[in-house]
Structures are given as C-alpha cells and as structure tokens.
Design an enzyme around this catalytic site. Structure first.
Site, short mmCIF file in Angstrom:
data_model
loop_
_atom_site.label_atom_id
_atom_site.label_comp_id
_atom_site.label_asym_id
_atom_site.label_seq_id
_atom_site.Cartn_x
_atom_site.Cartn_y
_atom_site.Cartn_z
N ARG A 13 -5.25 -6.27 -1.92
CA ARG A 13 -5.94 -6.84 -3.31
C ARG A 13 -6.20 -8.03 -3.18
NH1 ARG A 13 -3.24 -6.55 -8.50
NH2 ARG A 13 -4.65 -6.27 -10.16
N THR A 39 -10.13 -11.77 -7.46
CA THR A 39 -11.00 -10.81 -8.02
C THR A 39 -10.19 -9.43 -8.30
OG1 THR A 39 -11.35 -9.65 -5.92
CG2 THR A 39 -12.94 -11.70 -6.54
N ASP A 85 5.51 5.68 -6.10
CA ASP A 85 4.77 4.81 -5.04
C ASP A 85 4.71 5.57 -3.77
OD1 ASP A 85 4.07 2.82 -2.72
OD2 ASP A 85 3.84 1.37 -4.28
N ASP A 133 6.15 3.67 -0.66
CA ASP A 133 7.61 3.27 -0.85
C ASP A 133 8.24 4.65 -0.34
OD1 ASP A 133 7.26 0.78 -1.13
OD2 ASP A 133 7.70 0.76 -3.38
N1 URA Z 1 -0.73 4.31 -5.76
C1 URA Z 1 0.73 5.16 -5.53
O1 URA Z 1 1.40 5.07 -4.79
N2 URA Z 1 1.09 5.59 -6.59
C2 URA Z 1 0.41 5.73 -7.81
O2 URA Z 1 0.77 6.23 -8.79
C3 URA Z 1 -0.91 4.85 -7.86
C4 URA Z 1 -1.18 4.22 -6.57
#
Ligand code: URA
Length: 206
Positions: free
Chosen positions: A101, A105, A197, A200
């Site tokens: 990211r 921006t 995530d 993760d």
């Molecule tokens: N990326 C992820 O790993 N989980 C989400 O909920 C959104 C983006």
C-alpha cells in the site's frame, strides 16, 4: 459474472477456516482443499482440444486443455490458494504478484511481479483469499493485462459487495468465483464476519 460456489463441501471447509479456534496447520490444509474445490468450478468452461490416445484395448479420443494455465497468487495470502490449485493443475505455471500500500495515495503498488513469458496465450487465474476493497486484485489484474494477459478469472474465498463492485467496474471482462459474499467491510477494511487476516492465519504471524 459472479459465481458463488455453494457446494456443501465448500461451506464446510469455509466454516473451518473462519473458526477462530482453527490452528495455522489446519487453516492451511482446509484453505488448500477449498482452493481445489473453487478451482474445479472456476475452470468449468476451459477450452479443450481432442487428444487421441491408445488405451490398453483401443484407440480413444480424449481431451487436453487447449491453453496453458497460469496461476497468479497475490502475495502473501494468495500462496495458500495457489498451493491447492497446483494439486489439481500440477503443470500450471505461477505468476507471483506482490502488492503493497502506498503510504500517500493508500493505493496498491506492485513491488514484485514475475510472470511467465506465455501470459498472452494462457488462461490466467488470479488467486487471493479475501476480496475486501478489491484494490489489490484490481491492480493485479491491470498488471497482468499490461503484460499481455487477455483471459483472466479471479478466485477468492470470501468477498464483499465493495470488492465485487470494484472488479466489476474496473474489469467487467473478468469472471469472479467466490465461496461467500459477506455482508460488511469494516473501517479497517476487514471483511465481517470474514476470517480475520488470511496471511497471518496462514503463516502463524498473528
Ligand atoms: N485481507 C484479509 O486477510 N482479511 C480481510 O478481512 C480483508 C483483507
């Protein structure tokens, strides 16, 4: 075109990977199996050509895929999907896409892109478990198109309306296959209920 794959095995495996109690080891295994099932649906319309072979008893006209397949996982969570796809498409090649990211921006910028040279001839499957804002997937598809890809499809496990709308608007030619469309994208761009995530949980970096 958006296809929600509603097979019972898809729902069962998705439930396991959504579950907070699921370990990384089990998460990886179920995600990989889910990816294989989604790929099965996402490749339903792939073109084939006739291939004549000899069985032990007679000649037989079977089928071979017309075009090579390229799987394009968006790093890092896409790796968890590409592994399951490779299990049923072992001769596919891989176009890794790394997106980060931009601090100013807030838009995704590619930091790594390593496609095979036959992008233009191939059926390309973009793999990302979560279609949240859709910006990374959209930018990845643009990158692939700029490099020559013309036949692209997107496979994700969990999506939401924002992400789907982003792809539909930016890339109306790209069909999307998802196991679920969840109701909400929260203020931190996480899908709710989602699964947290994905990177993760896949790699144990929680
Ligand atoms: N990326 C992820 O790993 N989980 C989400 O909920 C959104 C983006």
């Amino acid at each position: 075109m958006i296809t929600v794959v509603e097979h019972p095995l898809v729902r069962v495996k998705l439930t396991r990977i959504r579950d907070l109690r699921t370990s990384s080891e089990v998460f990886r295994a179920r995600l990989s199996e889910l990816a294989s099932l989604l790929l099965f649906e996402a490749t339903r319309d792939l073109a084939t050509r006739a291939e004549v072979i000899q069985t032990p008893l007679a000649e037989y006209e079977g089928a071979a895929l017309l075009r090579p397949i390229i799987i394009a996982p968006i790093l890092r969570a896409g790796l968890g999907i590409s592994e399951g796809m490779l299990r049923i498409l072992p001769d596919a090649t891989i176009a890794h896409i790394g997106m980060k990211r931009d601090e100013h921006t807030h838009r995704p910028v590619a930091y790594y892109f390593n496609p095979p040279s036959n992008l233009a001839d191939a059926d390309v499957i973009v793999a990302d478990p979560m279609l949240a804002t859709g910006h990374s997937a959209s930018a990845s598809i643009s990158l692939l198109k700029e490099a020559g890809a013309t036949r692209i499809r997107l496979v994700c496990c969990v999506s939401c309306q924002e992400g789907l709308a982003q792809i539909r608007t930016a890339h109306p030619d790209v069909p999307i296959f998802t196991a679920a469309i969840d109701p909400v994208l929260n203020e931190r761009a996480y899908i709710v209920p989602g699964l947290g995530d994905a990177g993760d949980r896949l790699f144990g970096t929680v």
